[in-house]
Scaffold this active site. Structure first.
Site, PDB file in Angstrom:
ATOM      1  N   ASP A 212       0.952  -1.090   0.116  1.00 45.35           N
ATOM      2  CA  ASP A 212      -0.040  -0.070  -0.035  1.00 45.35           C
ATOM      3  C   ASP A 212       0.865   1.248   0.140  1.00 45.35           C
ATOM      4  O   ASP A 212       1.422   1.669   1.156  1.00 45.35           O
ATOM      5  CB  ASP A 212      -0.847  -0.047   1.263  1.00 45.35           C
TER       6      ASP A 212
ATOM      7  N   HIS B   3       0.338   8.147   3.824  1.00 43.41           N
ATOM      8  CA  HIS B   3       1.228   7.409   4.675  1.00 43.41           C
ATOM      9  C   HIS B   3       2.422   7.660   4.982  1.00 43.41           C
ATOM     10  O   HIS B   3       3.445   7.296   5.843  1.00 43.41           O
ATOM     11  CB  HIS B   3       0.933   6.008   4.705  1.00 43.41           C
TER      12      HIS B   3
ATOM     13  N   ILE C 157      -0.042   9.281   8.338  1.00 45.67           N
ATOM     14  CA  ILE C 157      -0.913   8.694   9.223  1.00 45.67           C
ATOM     15  C   ILE C 157      -0.810   7.037   8.882  1.00 45.67           C
ATOM     16  O   ILE C 157      -0.282   6.712   8.010  1.00 45.67           O
ATOM     17  CB  ILE C 157      -2.611   8.777   9.355  1.00 45.67           C
TER      18      ILE C 157
ATOM     19  N   GLY D  22      -4.943   2.008   8.162  1.00 48.81           N
ATOM     20  CA  GLY D  22      -5.860   1.168   8.492  1.00 48.81           C
ATOM     21  C   GLY D  22      -5.656  -0.179   8.704  1.00 48.81           C
ATOM     22  O   GLY D  22      -5.959  -0.950  10.063  1.00 48.81           O
TER      23      GLY D  22
END
Length: 285
Positions: free
Chosen positions: A189, A194, A209, A212
């Site tokens: 990903d 991120h 961040i 998830g």
């Protein structure tokens, strides 16, 4: 009509062949924070090829390769990619021992589309099987298309089961690493949200961040290590709703309740006092 369930449900999202080996499994575990105590036998079992075991949440990694097609255009699912939100994840583990290396085939299809008013919710189901056809995983990605609701469709089932109201049986703290998102992105990903501060700022975040699905894996590890004695084979399924963000370096606090062959979990961000995983549950064999 941008969202048309009659065209979307059953549509092929993607089909991929992928493989992994021990190095990929170890990287996954390190990206979840495993090995913090490098001489602990339980942690070494995640990070050392001698006696290596695989967290069942690894099953999301091969499945995500078939999800790229959602951005390439699926009949009946026209949306602005910036408005896409990964809201829920459900995993069925079809094998009691996830192999440390395998070559697999992944097929992703739209299983359902619901009208949530302000958003549309698409459930994309990904089946992962080995080259000889042995089922390994079924993943269901719950994708919210913000601003695409109100098309008069089925609102879908109500939310998942909340955690028991009693005091949790156990509470686990999982500190995250400042570089954790930089590690996790190597699993496939590569969303710049991120890693790139500028992109994170455009998304309204103070810093990049954590993924998830990284927090999802951290929750799985907390269950396996603290309530299952490290037995990864005990997990038959795992589902969770993503309720908030984690900035790498924050600490995730997970509350656990064991009830009738299931373990409920709720995770919060201790540093921000915000929820992270809600309506989450691990089903046991």
């Amino acid at each position: 009509m941008p969202i048309d369930p009659s065209r979307a449900v059953g549509a092929l999202v993607g089909e991929t062949a992928t493989s992994w080996d021990e190095d990929d499994v170890i990287l996954y575990h390190l990206a979840l924070g495993a090995g913090r105590n490098p001489v602990d036998p339980g942690e070494l079992a995640y990070c050392y090829e001698a006696g290596l075991k695989v967290l069942p949440s690894y099953g999301v990694i091969p499945a995500q390769t078939a999800m790229i097609g959602i951005l390439g255009g699926v009949p009946g699912l026209e949306f602005n990619p910036i408005m896409l939100l990964h809201g829920e994840q459900e995993l069925e583990v079809k094998t009691d021992r996830v192999p440390t290396s395998a070559t697999v085939h992944n097929v992703a299809r739209v299983a359902a589309v619901y009208d949530k008013g302000k958003a549309a919710l698409a459930v994309v189901e990904v089946e992962t099987v080995t080259t000889d056809g042995t089922p390994l995983f079924v993943n269901r990605f719950g994708l919210f298309f913000r601003g695409e609701g109100g098309f008069g469709g089925d609102p879908g089932p109500k939310g998942g089961e909340p955690a028991p109201p009693e005091t949790p049986d156990l509470v686990v703290e999982s500190p995250t690493l400042p570089q954790q998102a930089l590690l996790y992105r190597l699993l496939g990903d590569r969303n710049p949200l991120h890693v790139d501060p500028g992109v994170a700022a455009m998304g309204g975040f103070e810093r990049p961040i954590l993924h998830g699905l990284c927090t999802y894996g951290i929750g799985c590890k907390a269950v396996v290590d603290s309530m299952l004695g490290g037995d990864t084979a005990a997990v038959a399924g795992y589902r969770a709703r993503f309720a908030g963000v984690v900035v790498p370096g924050d600490t995730i606090v997970t509350s656990l309740w064991r009830r009738d062959g299931r373990i409920h979990l709720e995770s919060v961000n201790r540093d921000r006092n915000t929820p992270v995983l809600t309506q989450a549950m691990v089903t046991l064999r």
